[in-house]
Design a protein around this motif. Sequence first.
Motif: not given
Length: 357
Positions: A87-89, A93-96, A100-101, A134-138
Amino acid sequence: MAKFRLSSVDNTNFDTPQQMYDDYKNRTIDSIFNYQSDMIDLYLKEEKNTKDIALELPTGTGKTLIGLLIGEFRRRKYKEKILYLCPNNQLVNQTVKHAVEEYGIKATAFLGKSRNYAPADKSAYFSAETIAITSYNGLFNSNPFFTDADIIIFDDAHSGESYVASNWTVTVDKAKDKELYFSLADNFKTYLEQEIYERMLNPASMSDYYWIDMIPNIRLVNQAHFIIKIFNDYITRNPETEVQYAWSMVQNHINACNIFISCEEIVIRPFIPPTLDFSPFKNAKQRIYMSATLGKSGELERAFGVPAIKKLPMVKDWENKTIGRRFFMFPLASFSEERVEEVLLKMILKVNRSLII
């Protein structure tokens, strides 16, 4: 002698996301829960024959891991381009970070303007070497970068309606497009109560700034051509206005839209977003919706503009691994202060955990 750097080839000697994940060495989450594995198994039974498929995963069940494992499996096994939407930026970032980590899954954040995306990141996505997050708006915008994703995964799909509809939503801001706002208001005046019309033009109190109303659709049937003319005349005189693109998407379908009014803006929005006319969404091989609450009345189908979504039921035992669904109560809204304590005590006896503020 020139040296060439050869790209690594992913091993595809696995049949399920679970087998694939067991082989990951750089993960900090050792294994997945049984109920997560069961949900993935349910998905695998449907994946080949279902265009739109939904996974109901209540808050705290680790749906991000499930979605990423499905995406990573398809990326590696079938070399498909995977697009994972949040839903948002902040959630991107949290999902990435989790991918990865904690899970050792290849994922890349795509945020901001597409012209600023790193060439290496774009190349990795196009060659199916990473999951694009990315976000939905992406995706839902006038010029999306992601035009050919094979699989689109919608995280928190239950909260995606506004983001999806935004691509076809015309917002006339009174401050930015004053002339257009007042021209539309004058048109609406003929079938609005005088009090509402005055409230649009001359808010008299703070409560007016929180007020919102909707034009009765039945009254728009014979007004569509007037509204179209007002918009087109204004855009001709003001070609740089921000409403131009969204208006071009809905101008021939006014009768299929709701019109919301307030003292600060006028919003035109379709009943159902025409996503199946939007090729980046329409042409995906499969669309996966992950949600804490799917509903049974077609809410998800209406929000995403698709006729049918195959819904996978919640698997057994998820209740033991999650904070579960939340049920909010406001006793003072219905009971006197004298009875609140009694109500709270009875409520506590019926649940395993409660928080009283």
